[in-house]
Design an enzyme around this catalytic site. Structure first.
Site, short mmCIF file in Angstrom:
data_model
loop_
_atom_site.label_atom_id
_atom_site.label_comp_id
_atom_site.label_asym_id
_atom_site.label_seq_id
_atom_site.Cartn_x
_atom_site.Cartn_y
_atom_site.Cartn_z
N ASP A 1 0.83 -1.20 0.00
CA ASP A 1 0.00 0.00 0.00
C ASP A 1 0.86 1.25 0.00
OD1 ASP A 1 -2.70 1.36 0.55
OD2 ASP A 1 -1.50 2.05 2.26
N GLU B 1 1.14 -0.74 -5.17
CA GLU B 1 0.18 0.33 -5.50
C GLU B 1 0.99 1.49 -6.05
OE1 GLU B 1 -3.48 2.88 -3.52
OE2 GLU B 1 -1.73 2.42 -2.28
#
Length: 585
Positions: free
Chosen positions: A247, A309
């Site tokens: 993330d 990401e």
């Protein structure tokens, strides 16, 4: 960093993947030449919203396990589970309080072990979310760090004394955050509004939080932080997980001089100036961390995978995340440009350009059009009248391209975005602070729609954590499973083709009729028979260019009922909003 290879006119692309194979490997397997993740279809599960096994209105791990047969029937082979670690849920799990446990509302470690074991029985890989940039402010690391300036973890987060407010030139967010005569050290803003600096009286210092105030940023310039975070990742690798989705990975480092970010035009949802994250994002030191993490992960057996990401504005910057042959980084950086680029639209030229660019990376591409942070693609690419037909075209582009594909729970059935209409109904903190300009992300996180019954078969509790979308009575797995013309049946058909057809599994990708403003055409070459994909992005039937595939053709998949009966492309017209996949007969 590898050089990006561009071809004039983009009439064709360089094939950088593995060679075609005579017979596809079964789902969930891989070889040294072609690891399992190179052909993966990744399915993102938001655990709060997938399946509630105990009737408390919140999804859980056992709820995921209960629906593994549904996922196997769909044909996916990799599950990405959004954070299920202990968390105060300020950002619904992306504020982690313990990296090596399960949040009790989702179950326990035995439930996770059972989920993983049942997934492996079905040849499903399990990938976990890992948040390396920040922790929860309730994590023991931060509680210790915030207590004093001289404790063992005092330097595990980004702390600063601030600057003397008197006489200083301050931004509006700095002026609103003055304590003991000190202002934050610069103009950096939280992604979710307000200053990115929070005062702690016990230390008489500010800590930095790029995201919510409850998500303090770790200090990655401290080697102890990397050691601890890598240890948490090892904990799960040792339990057999197949990899991680990383993330907000670009934000690990900040400018050590804490220079002000440049001001751009306009304001954000909170009415504050837009900033260019020049000194607070994408600093080069992050690539060193990625190289070390890759080396650690690659040392494990089983071809573990790192998915990043990576919101990047162009393909060259995305390509950098692969690293080089001698210093590899991420296995699969997410190409989010196709689905979420700021000019993204249901347009043949947009899809052609983005798909052409997707092939220009030194590794396997990974394409994404849906996730938990953006309105659902059926709404973004729909027109309110032909949404399902358009969604079938988008699905065909995603699932027949030479790339790993990533989808999101509910996308294969056409779940729509259910944005709250009243601020008092908003659960997402960004929607609360940004209302009404930014209504938050609740709309794309509503409970999964399994049936037409109460709570869409998600829960026995009428008070689910987010309301079930009322359209579940017509948009649900049970109903669409029974209809051959449904969006779900279309996904199953394409996924089976993707898995079993050598050209779609391993073949090169060559674009044809590249000046056509309405129809996207590409050819996949592999095995003994090529495959031709034709996608009509217009509301009118379109003639097909001559010579695309001479002779008789056989339809492998056609979203319009008239297409399977068409035996040749010569003189044929592609119906409005139709997707057609053929091979020589």
């Amino acid at each position: 960093m590898g050089m990006v290879r561009r071809l004039a006119g983009m009439a064709c692309v360089v094939w950088l993947g593995s060679a075609a194979i005579a017979a596809p490997a079964p789902p969930g397997t891989g070889t040294a030449a072609a690891p399992w993740w190179q052909h993966a279809l990744v399915y993102e599960i938001y655990p709060r919203s997938f399946g509630d096994s105990n009737g408390d209105g919140v999804g859980d791990l056992n709820g995921i396990t209960a629906h593994l047969d549904d996922l196997q029937k769909l044909g996916v082979d990799t599950l990405w589970i959004a954070p299920m670690y202990p968390s105060p849920q300020a950002d619904f799990g992306y504020d982690i309080a313990d990296y090596e446990a399960i949040d009790p509302q989702y179950g326990n470690m035995a439930d996770f072990d059972r989920l993983q074991a049942e997934a492996k029985k079905r040849h499903l890989h399990v990938v976990l979310d890992m948040v390396m940039n920040h922790t929860s402010d309730k994590h023991t690391w931060f509680l210790a760090s915030a207590a004093s300036r001289d404790n063992p973890k005092a330097d595990w987060y980004v702390w600063n004394d601030g600057i003397d407010a008197a006489g200083a030139t301050l931004s509006a967010v700095q002026k609103r955050n003055i304590h003991d005569g000190k202002a934050p050290p610069n103009n950096w803003e939280s992604v979710f509004g307000g200053s990115a600096w929070q005062w702690v009286p016990a230390r008489k210092q500010f800590y930095y939080h790029r995201f919510y105030v409850q998500q303090p940023d770790l200090n990655w310039r401290n080697p102890a932080v990397e050691k601890a975070m890598f240890g948490a990742i090892r904990f799960w690798l040792d339990r057999g997980v197949d990899g991680f989705r990383l993330d907000a990975i670009s934000t690990l480092f900040e400018d050590p001089r804490l220079r002000n970010d440049p001001i751009r035009s306009g304001t954000n949802a909170q009415g504050e100036p837009n900033l260019q994250s020049l000194y607070s994002d994408k600093l080069p030191e992050v690539h060193g961390v990625m190289r070390r993490l890759r080396a650690m992960v690659d040392a494990y057996p089983g071809q573990r995978v790192l998915i990043g990401e990576t919101y990047e504005p162009d393909i060259a910057q995305l390509d950098a995340w692969y690293g080089t042959k001698d210093a590899p980084e991420l296995h699969l950086p997410m190409n989010l440009q196709l689905g979420f680029g700021w000019q993204a639209s249901f347009d043949a030229r947009w899809f052609r350009t983005r798909l052409q660019e997707s092939q220009q990376v030194h590794g396997q591409p990974l394409l994404v059009v849906d996730n938990h942070d953006n309105p659902r693609s059926i709404d973004r690419f729909g027109d309110g009248q032909h949404d399902v037909a358009r969604a079938k075209v988008v699905a065909a582009a995603l699932l027949t391209s030479r790339a790993v594909a990533l989808t999101y729970y509910g996308a294969p059935i056409g779940m729509t975005t259910a944005t709250p209409t009243r601020v008092e109904d908003v659960r997402d903190p960004v929607g609360i602070t940004g209302w009404p300009k930014d209504k938050g992300r609740d709309g794309e996180r509503t409970p999964m729609q399994w049936t037409a019954g109460p709570q869409a078969g998600f829960s026995t509790n009428p008070h689910t954590w987010l309301p079930v979308n009322p359209n579940h009575v017509t948009i649900n797995v049970a109903d669409e499973s029974a209809r051959p013309d449904s969006l779900l049946s279309w996904h199953r058909q394409l996924i089976a083709l993707r898995r079993d057809n050598p050209a779609l599994r391993d073949g090169a990708m060559r674009f044809l009729d590249t000046d056509n403003p309405d129809v996207l055409v590409y050819r996949r070459d592999g095995g003994d028979r090529p495959v031709l994909v034709m996608l009509n992005f217009s509301g009118k039937a379109q003639p097909l260019a001559k010579g695309l595939m001479p002779g008789k053709v056989r339809t492998l998949a056609g979203s319009d009922a008239s297409l399977p009966a068409t035996a040749t492309l010569e003189g044929a017209r592609l119906p409005a909003y139709a997707a057609w996949v053929v091979t020589p007969d």
